[in-house]
Design an enzyme around this catalytic site. Structure first.
Site: not given
Ligand code: CTP
Length: 405
Positions: A204-205
């Protein structure tokens, strides 16, 4: 713009909060007429409400001392806001009962009606109330969702009256349905994408989604019909916005490609994961004392594919998350992706960009022109961005066909 608002107050302990609401709405220039139910009078400091609004508080349908034809109040106002709305009042509205002044006015009005429920969690989640909420939503009554937090009983839970700020924003959205962007359809993507590694792990980020949500809210407040396609975030959907949830970049690509032809403007604010696992594991991988090498493959560039679908009149806005803002590289990115505007933020600066409430943006256009917005809260910035779009995009002349949700 100043409007005439009928503020309905019903019998909930949260009725005292109506005073703060009146103060905020008066600040926005609205003229407020309070109509309280009999039970609300037990909680509402009536005299203070009268001083704050400059009008008597009405309650009794048959008050002989009152010179106003009560039913006229329903026709003359621009919006009815019932805050707090008790369980009993939601039930009466859903059934169409008119046994007191406020319920009669709600039936007699043709203007937008908003309700902000406040009650104990068990009451709010009771199937009867859930049914009433659905019926009211289908009729176009706009619900300002209650919040989680301490309740009158001393317990914590869902059912706390939404904040005065949230109620004010929802009202602004409903009243702006005839605003400058009325009839304009806006598509916004927001938040991160998660790419599965196995059923429990993902890539993810740090995107919080705040910038995209702020843009969606600002467009809705200008009267646009907004579709928000959001990756996983902890944010509440902005009022009046159609929300679609996605998880992976592939989901996002499918949603955006499908929705784009139906929209006039698209803000591609999502922080799309550039890579996904070539073959996600279907079962959780157990530790085995060895290192683990993952092979990633590149995701499709959604913004670039949308620019390939673009028809004359559509306007496509991209974002750029950069560790340093080089004007030439930004211009190359904008042209390569075929966007009409690129909004670049410097992710190396502390306190702006990912996850923070503030941001500073460089707005770039295909002709190389460039504007620095300065550092602002994301909500303020969203309005500045829309002002820039208004300067360069030609609005279609199409009649408004949206509905108040
Ligand atoms: N974007 C996209 N699809 C991707 C990656 C990015 O649509 N697979 C969009 C983003 O939503 C944003 C714009 O492209 O509007 C620029 O994103 P950014 O992360 O700055 O650029 P990248 O294309 O990922 O390039 P790089 O990270 O190499 O600079």
């Amino acid at each position: 713009m100043s409007k005439r608002i009928l503020l309905g107050v019903t019998g909930s302990i949260a009725a005292y909060k109506s005073l703060e609401l009146i103060r905020l709405l008066r600040q926005d220039g609205h003229d407020i007429q309070v109509v309280a139910t009999k039970n609300a009078l037990r909680f509402l400091p009536t005299l203070t409400a009268e001083v704050f609004t400059g009008h008597p508080v009405y309650s009794d349908l048959f008050d002989p001392s009152c010179s106003v034809r009560h039913i006229d109040l329903a026709q003359e106002c621009d919006g009815i806001l019932v805050a707090p709305a008790s369980a009993n009042f939601l039930a009466k509205m859903s059934l169409g009962l008119a046994d007191d002044l406020l319920s009669t006015l709600c039936l007699a009005s043709t203007c937008p009606v908003l309700v902000a429920p406040a009650m104990e969690e068990h009451m709010y989640l009771h199937p009867a109330i859930q049914e009433h909420r659905k019926i009211l939503a289908v009729r176009g009554v706009y619900e300002i969702l209650p919040e989680n937090g301490p309740l009158a009983s001393g317990k914590e839970g869902l059912g706390r009256l939404a904040s005065a700020e949230a109620i004010r924003n929802a009202l602004a959205t409903c009243l702006s349905r005839t605003g400058r962007w009325a009839g304009i359809r806006v598509l916004v993507s927001a938040g991160p994408t998660f790419e599965p590694i196995d059923p429990v792990r993902f890539i993810g980020n740090r995107s919080s989604g705040k910038m995209g949500y702020a843009l969606a809210e600002a467009c809705a407040q200008r009267g646009a019909h907004v579709t928000l396609v959001s990756g996983p975030t902890s944010l509440h959907p902005p009022p009046g916005v159609e929300l679609k949830h996605i998880v992976t970049a592939e989901d996002l690509a499918i949603s955006m490609n499908r929705a784009f032809p139906e929209h006039d403007i698209c803000f591609m604010a999502a922080a799309v994961s550039d890579y996904r696992l070539d073959r996600p594991h279907s079962k959780k991988r157990k530790k085995d004392g060895n290192s683990w090498t993952l092979t990633l493959e590149e995701n499709a560039d959604i913004l670039a594919s949308l620019s390939g679908l673009k028809t004359p009149g559509q306007f496509l806005v991209g974002f750029a998350a950069e560790s340093d803002l080089d004007h030439k590289k930004l211009l190359d990115k904008l042209r390569k992706k075929g966007a009409d505007m690129l909004l670049a933020n410097d992710i190396s600066q502390p306190g702006i960009g990912f996850s923070s409430d503030e941001n500073e943006i460089t707005v770039i256009r295909p002709d190389g022109s460039c504007l620095l917005t300065g550092k602002h809260p994301k909500k303020v910035l969203a309005d500045k961005i829309l002002d820039e779009v208004e300067k360069v995009w030609r609005f279609p002349s199409r009649p408004f066909s949206g509905t108040v949700r």
